[in-house]
Design an enzyme around this catalytic site. Structure first.
Site, PDB file in Angstrom:
ATOM      1  CB  SER A 184      58.977 -13.021  25.639  1.00  0.00           C
ATOM      2  OG  SER A 184      59.855 -14.105  25.838  1.00  0.00           O
ATOM      3  CG  HIS A 212      57.351  -8.780  25.161  1.00  0.00           C
ATOM      4  ND1 HIS A 212      56.436  -9.081  24.180  1.00  0.00           N
ATOM      5  CD2 HIS A 212      58.372  -9.651  24.995  1.00  0.00           C
ATOM      6  CE1 HIS A 212      56.878 -10.098  23.461  1.00  0.00           C
ATOM      7  NE2 HIS A 212      58.054 -10.466  23.936  1.00  0.00           N
ATOM      8  CE  LYS A 242      58.628  -9.349  20.170  1.00  0.00           C
ATOM      9  NZ  LYS A 242      59.691  -9.905  20.989  1.00  0.00           N
TER      10      LYS A 242
HETATM   11  C1  LIG Z   1      60.810 -10.666  20.436  1.00  0.00           C
HETATM   12  C2  LIG Z   1      61.932 -10.481  21.372  1.00  0.00           C
HETATM   13  C3  LIG Z   1      63.193 -10.122  20.907  1.00  0.00           C
HETATM   14  C4  LIG Z   1      63.524 -10.074  19.442  1.00  0.00           C
HETATM   15  O1  LIG Z   1      63.001  -8.964  18.824  1.00  0.00           O
HETATM   16  P1  LIG Z   1      62.787  -8.991  17.240  1.00  0.00           P
HETATM   17  O2  LIG Z   1      62.799  -7.565  16.851  1.00  0.00           O
HETATM   18  O3  LIG Z   1      61.490  -9.684  17.000  1.00  0.00           O
HETATM   19  O4  LIG Z   1      63.943  -9.755  16.649  1.00  0.00           O
HETATM   20  C5  LIG Z   1      64.173  -9.857  21.825  1.00  0.00           C
HETATM   21  N1  LIG Z   1      63.949  -9.975  23.148  1.00  0.00           N
HETATM   22  C6  LIG Z   1      62.752 -10.361  23.632  1.00  0.00           C
HETATM   23  C7  LIG Z   1      62.555 -10.460  25.104  1.00  0.00           C
HETATM   24  C8  LIG Z   1      61.707 -10.626  22.755  1.00  0.00           C
HETATM   25  O5  LIG Z   1      60.534 -11.040  23.226  1.00  0.00           O
END
Ligand SMILES: *Cc1c(COP(=O)(O)O)cnc(C)c1O
Length: 384
Positions: A184, A212, A242
């Site tokens: 991330s 991602h 995302k």
């Molecule tokens: C953003 C993210 C999460 C968390 O997801 P949310 O739905 O925003 O809580 C989990 N794992 C990774 C690798 C992330 O980048």
């Protein structure tokens, strides 16, 4: 707060945070239009969001969320196992399973909540976790909560992972390897083909976090696992928040895994079902991602353009730029912001080394990206 010495440690802690240069504060966004956001009466081009395909503002997602609200209301009103399990949830989970080519899927309130419940449901104190050192916070904290022994391997170093598996795997009941697919904060890709082979060889479960990857990689946008053609049994999780432009998390895997989680995963059992609006928006997002590859093509064209303009290589829409120490990184982020560009400075404790983190979207125009590259070059040169 009244002066109560029980809370005075808060002042001291905040001071430590300030001194380390770690202090952060959320900015208030007052308007959103495509890839621009308003802050204090000024508008900025947004290179900070995870809205990779621009779906968070898509009219079709908005309309499906509105009609779900009209039909079901704004809240799911209880846990899924009580009276909060709607047709919409079933539809979304079937869509995710079909997309991921797994037997089954389960949706959670967030990606973070998914890992905080999933990992402790899979392993306990008699078990062992092998984890990439750059894993996301929720994988790390989920691992801690599980009480399993946690061994970190150097970032993406599958040779070291192989050695650790050979040394420790047999001493424990179950084993679980956990890794982001797209990291991330660095935007690089885990060596999943090699890791999947190791999980098979050492009889370890494998959990891949596609937060991602989903919507961005793979022929149908299902993620890095699809892109790499990995067929080894594994557990996929990801987020609806995302590229999919909604809110929530998911797990995709075998029928047994999902029914087990419905009975043993605390962060799914003891929380309210995903809201109708979020659920419906995610359903529509998946349909769009599957049927409109041109969105992904636009995103990747933007990645290529930035790579070319900065003379760097880009492996995902997350582009880290290492421009110096914390003060210099913050100064450059400030210059970018003065030029109307929102690019966050990411620093410890989030990451070991400070960097600017650019994230690109299919909705950015070529002009916006060319402008970004120009201002970055100027700011890096003029900041000592
Ligand atoms: C953003 C993210 C999460 C968390 O997801 P949310 O739905 O925003 O809580 C989990 N794992 C990774 C690798 C992330 O980048």
């Amino acid at each position: 707060m009244t002066h109560n010495s029980a809370y005075s440690w808060l002042d001291a802690s905040l001071e430590t945070i300030h001194k380390a240069g770690w202090y952060r504060q959320p900015q208030v966004i007052t308007a959103v239009a495509g890839m621009t956001v308003g802050i204090d009466d000024r508008s900025y081009i947004n290179f900070a969001s995870n809205n990779y395909l621009g779906l968070a503002g898509d009219q079709r997602l908005k309309l499906s969320a509105i009609s779900a609200i009209e039909k079901y209301g704004t809240g799911a009103t209880s846990a899924r196992l009580v009276v909060g399990n709607y047709t919409l949830h079933q539809t979304l989970e079937q869509k995710i399973a079909q997309w991921k080519q797994t037997e089954s899927a389960l949706v959670f309130s967030s990606g973070y909540a998914t890992n905080m419940g999933l990992i402790p449901a899979l392993v306990g104190s008699r078990d062992i976790i092998f984890a990439d050192a750059y894993n996301h916070s929720c994988l790390k904290n989920g691992a801690k909560l599980s009480q399993a022994k946690v061994i970190e391997y150097k970032h993406s170093n599958y040779q070291e992972l192989a050695q650790l598996l050979a040394e420790y795997r047999h001493l424990h009941r179950r084993a679980l390897i956990i890794t982001d697919s797209v990291f991330s904060m660095d935007g690089d890709i885990a060596p999943l083909t090699e890791i999947a082979e190791l999980s098979d060889r050492f009889s370890a479960m494998l959990l891949v976090d596609e937060a991602h990857g989903v919507g961005v990689f793979g022929k149908t946008g299902a993620g890095v696992i699809e892109a790499l053609g990995i067929t080894t049994p594994l557990i996929q999780m990801g987020t609806l928040s995302k590229a999919l432009g909604s809110l929530g998390g998911y797990v995709a895997g075998s029928h047994q895994l999902i029914t087990y989680l419905q009975n043993r995963c605390a962060s799914w059992i003891y929380t309210t079902g995903l809201s109708p609006a979020d659920t419906a928006a995610a359903c529509t997002a998946i349909e769009i991602v599957q049927t409109e590859p041109e969105l992904r093509q636009k995103l990747w064209a933007n990645c290529q353009l930035l790579a070319q303009r900065l003379g760097i290589s880009v492996t995902s829409p997350i582009v880290p730029l290492f421009v110096g120490d914390i003060p210099k990184t913050l100064a450059i982020a400030q210059k970018l912001q003065s030029a109307g560009l929102l690019v966050p400075a990411i620093r410890p404790p989030t990451v070991p080394t400070p960097r600017l983190r650019i994230s690109l979207s299919a909705l950015h125009t070529p002009d916006q990206i060319i402008y970004l590259a120009e201002i970055i070059k100027q700011s890096v040169q003029s900041t000592s």
